[in-house]
Design an enzyme around this catalytic site. Structure first.
Site, PDB file in Angstrom:
ATOM      1  N   ASP A  89       0.844  -1.191   0.000  1.00 39.22           N
ATOM      2  CA  ASP A  89       0.000   0.000   0.000  1.00 39.22           C
ATOM      3  C   ASP A  89       0.881   1.244   0.000  1.00 39.22           C
ATOM      4  O   ASP A  89       1.800   1.367   0.814  1.00 39.22           O
ATOM      5  CB  ASP A  89      -0.883  -0.020   1.251  1.00 39.22           C
ATOM      6  CG  ASP A  89      -1.960   1.057   1.214  1.00 39.22           C
ATOM      7  OD1 ASP A  89      -1.688   2.147   0.678  1.00 39.22           O
ATOM      8  OD2 ASP A  89      -3.056   0.801   1.728  1.00 39.22           O
ATOM      9  N   LYS A 176       7.732  12.313 -29.130  1.00 38.58           N
ATOM     10  CA  LYS A 176       7.395  11.915 -30.497  1.00 38.58           C
ATOM     11  C   LYS A 176       8.480  12.382 -31.466  1.00 38.58           C
ATOM     12  O   LYS A 176       8.907  13.527 -31.426  1.00 38.58           O
ATOM     13  CB  LYS A 176       6.033  12.504 -30.901  1.00 38.58           C
ATOM     14  CG  LYS A 176       4.841  11.878 -30.188  1.00 38.58           C
ATOM     15  CD  LYS A 176       3.561  12.585 -30.592  1.00 38.58           C
ATOM     16  CE  LYS A 176       2.335  11.927 -29.962  1.00 38.58           C
ATOM     17  NZ  LYS A 176       1.980  10.663 -30.614  1.00 38.58           N
ATOM     18  N   GLU A 210      -9.289  14.336 -33.294  1.00 37.89           N
ATOM     19  CA  GLU A 210      -9.536  12.920 -33.035  1.00 37.89           C
ATOM     20  C   GLU A 210     -10.894  12.567 -33.622  1.00 37.89           C
ATOM     21  O   GLU A 210     -11.859  13.317 -33.451  1.00 37.89           O
ATOM     22  CB  GLU A 210      -9.509  12.629 -31.529  1.00 37.89           C
ATOM     23  CG  GLU A 210      -8.134  12.869 -30.915  1.00 37.89           C
ATOM     24  CD  GLU A 210      -8.129  12.736 -29.400  1.00 37.89           C
ATOM     25  OE1 GLU A 210      -7.154  12.207 -28.854  1.00 37.89           O
ATOM     26  OE2 GLU A 210      -9.107  13.192 -28.765  1.00 37.89           O
ATOM     27  N   ASP A 229      -6.754  18.697 -21.044  1.00 35.16           N
ATOM     28  CA  ASP A 229      -6.290  17.385 -21.486  1.00 35.16           C
ATOM     29  C   ASP A 229      -5.158  17.475 -22.491  1.00 35.16           C
ATOM     30  O   ASP A 229      -4.185  16.718 -22.407  1.00 35.16           O
ATOM     31  CB  ASP A 229      -7.468  16.610 -22.086  1.00 35.16           C
ATOM     32  CG  ASP A 229      -7.130  15.151 -22.354  1.00 35.16           C
ATOM     33  OD1 ASP A 229      -6.378  14.555 -21.556  1.00 35.16           O
ATOM     34  OD2 ASP A 229      -7.628  14.600 -23.352  1.00 35.16           O
ATOM     35  N   HIS A 234       0.371  19.271 -24.095  1.00 32.34           N
ATOM     36  CA  HIS A 234       0.919  18.826 -25.376  1.00 32.34           C
ATOM     37  C   HIS A 234       1.078  19.962 -26.388  1.00 32.34           C
ATOM     38  O   HIS A 234       2.159  20.166 -26.960  1.00 32.34           O
ATOM     39  CB  HIS A 234       0.019  17.753 -25.999  1.00 32.34           C
ATOM     40  CG  HIS A 234      -0.226  16.561 -25.141  1.00 32.34           C
ATOM     41  ND1 HIS A 234       0.703  16.085 -24.244  1.00 32.34           N
ATOM     42  CD2 HIS A 234      -1.291  15.730 -25.047  1.00 32.34           C
ATOM     43  CE1 HIS A 234       0.210  15.012 -23.641  1.00 32.34           C
ATOM     44  NE2 HIS A 234      -0.994  14.793 -24.107  1.00 32.34           N
ATOM     45  N   LYS A 320     -12.603  16.229 -30.141  1.00 34.24           N
ATOM     46  CA  LYS A 320     -13.010  14.849 -30.372  1.00 34.24           C
ATOM     47  C   LYS A 320     -14.204  14.804 -31.316  1.00 34.24           C
ATOM     48  O   LYS A 320     -14.923  15.795 -31.474  1.00 34.24           O
ATOM     49  CB  LYS A 320     -13.362  14.172 -29.042  1.00 34.24           C
ATOM     50  CG  LYS A 320     -12.157  14.028 -28.108  1.00 34.24           C
ATOM     51  CD  LYS A 320     -12.515  13.278 -26.838  1.00 34.24           C
ATOM     52  CE  LYS A 320     -11.298  13.085 -25.949  1.00 34.24           C
ATOM     53  NZ  LYS A 320     -10.285  12.221 -26.583  1.00 34.24           N
TER      54      LYS A 320
END
Length: 468
Positions: A89, A176, A210, A229, A234, A320
């Site tokens: 734990d 990347k 996306e 997000d 990014h 999205k």
């Protein structure tokens, strides 16, 4: 840079090794490092699950196979021999004593926290209290904070036990290959750098689209939204690379200092130049709160108040359920003047770097159409990186290799993280209402108005099949 920061790690300890990130990314990345004979240390997993070493190895093999990676039995045997478990734990001090016993005799551990951010402070404190952090490096996954105040609080909590050079904040976009190629295309070719400024560039567009929705991640995504997000982390890091001046230092902080200069030159984003959208059907996704105002699409304008970029708008859109999956950055140059022998003013030239998928670059110019009429036609000079340069390491493969050898260049520093939160904070404080948009479209219609007076949003470049 301190000597211990560049010393190769002699053990990798992964907290949360039974979780989703390890299954989807970490095991595959470590296996690929093993195949390339880069992985040279044991790997110890820590989790609440009472897994045995054998269970961990079976799970690792399944994860690698599910990723589509073809397994070489000799390579996997070597990899499996490195794997072991130290279950416990994270709240229990005895867990860190067991970790200390498991890594006894090792001098430069790397601790990778694949845990919720709420556990970062507790895990680091447990390691420090057990005397395990003196020569350690600690990798942290995003999200790093929820806003500027929480990011600063988390940094303060970590700095109670760690020096900043020990902290490696992971943003997989920086790992990347095509993201890194932005730097090499700019600085490795003298034909680009003289044009890379406000005298020749009229605007920059960055698209991350996306073609799928939130699916089964509603409970995770709904408190976050597109801005937190992908934009704050990014996409702002990509803008930092696009806009940075050439680094003069050759160490890890050379390019990180230049990215920081870009962020410091950015005024806080203006909510009046921010469009939020939500795709039709989002509210029916399991885990999404009734009446949620979370954005699944974000479009905004940013400016950079420095000598190189003053007056050049940087437009970002991300969302999205858009028409396709693509991430690209597009430099749109100023058009040439009208000349008498041309029938109209030529469209501007463009330079595109495609990050995902089919990574590559495309130079768009105007040339005379064949025949007697003086008509211009768009001509593309595409380059698909894999066709010319071979298959690169994957992002997590590269980032783990860099962390193990102590190269921090592709990791986010505290000052950079806080600056990007500063830039987007006004959009969090005073967000405009979300606007609905149909699936398979490029977001709300008002996103087009954002670029009024500048070139319209471009349809992303689709490399021709023959160019692959």
């Amino acid at each position: 840079m301190a000597a211990e920061a560049m010393r190769a790690a002699d053990v990798l300890v992964i907290f949360g090794i039974t979780g989703d990130l390890a299954r989807k990314q970490t095991f595959r990345a470590l296996y690929r490092l093993e195949r390339r004979e880069v992985l040279q240390c044991p790997v110890i997993g820590v989790a609440r699950d009472e897994w045995s070493d054998a269970t961990l190895r079976v799970h690792a093999r399944q994860a690698i196979e599910e990723s589509g990676e073809k397994i070489s039995e000799p390579v996997f045997r070597r990899f499996a021999e490195r794997l072991s478990m130290a279950p416990g734990d994270f709240q229990d001090p005895k867990t860190y004593d067991r970790i200390g016993q498991a890594i006894e005799g090792r001098h430069t551990p790397v601790f990778y926290l694949e845990t919720p951010p709420s556990l970062f402070g507790r895990v680091v404190e447990g390691l420090a209290m057990a005397g395990l952090t003196k020569q350690a490096r600690v990798l942290l996954e995003k999200p790093f904070g929820h806003d500027l105040a929480s990011a600063r609080a988390l940094n303060a909590e970590l700095h109670r036990f760690l020096r900043e050079r020990q902290i490696y904040r992971v943003d997989h976009f920086l790992g990347k290959e095509p993201t890194m190629d932005i730097l090499y295309l700019r600085y490795g070719n003298s034909i680009f750098e003289p044009l890379w400024n406000r005298d020749h560039v009229q605007s920059v567009q960055l698209t991350m689209a996306e073609d799928f929705g939130v699916e089964d991640r509603g409970a995770f995504y709904d408190p976050v939204g597109a801005l937190r997000d992908v934009v704050q982390n990014h996409l702002l890091q990509v803008i930092g690379l696009v806009a940075a001046d050439p680094p003069s230092a050759t160490d890890a902080d050379g390019i990180r200092d230049k990215r920081l200069e870009v962020f410091r030159a950015m005024p806080p984003a203006d909510p009046k130049r921010y469009v939020r959208g939500q795709y039709d059907g989002y509210l029916s996704v399991p885990g999404v709160s009734p009446g949620s105002q979370t954005e699944t699409f974000a479009a905004l304008r940013l400016d950079i108040d420095n000598w190189r970029w003053s007056g050049v708008p940087f437009f970002i859109r991300a969302g999205k359920e858009l028409p396709e999956r693509v991430t690209e950055v597009r430099i749109i140059f100023k058009p040439p003047p009208q000349l008498g022998f041309l029938t109209h003013t030529p469209p501007p030239g463009e330079f595109i770097v495609r990050i995902d998928p089919d990574a590559g670059a495309d130079l768009v110019v105007q040339a005379k159409e064949a025949g007697s009429r003086p008509e211009l036609r768009r001509v593309d000079f595409p380059l698909i990186f894999s066709a010319e340069l071979g298959d690169p390491p994957e992002p997590y493969e590269r980032l783990l290799a860099d962390a193990l050898r102590g190269d921090a260049m592709l990791f986010v520093r505290e000052d950079s993280e806080e600056q990007t939160w500063r830039i987007v904070q006004p959009l969090l404080d005073a967000p405009p209402p979300v606007e609905p948009y149909a699936r398979g479209t490029w977001g709300p219609a008002s996103a087009s108005k954002l670029v009024t007076g500048h070139p319209a949003w471009r349809t992303p470049w689709l490399p021709a099949p023959t160019a692959r």
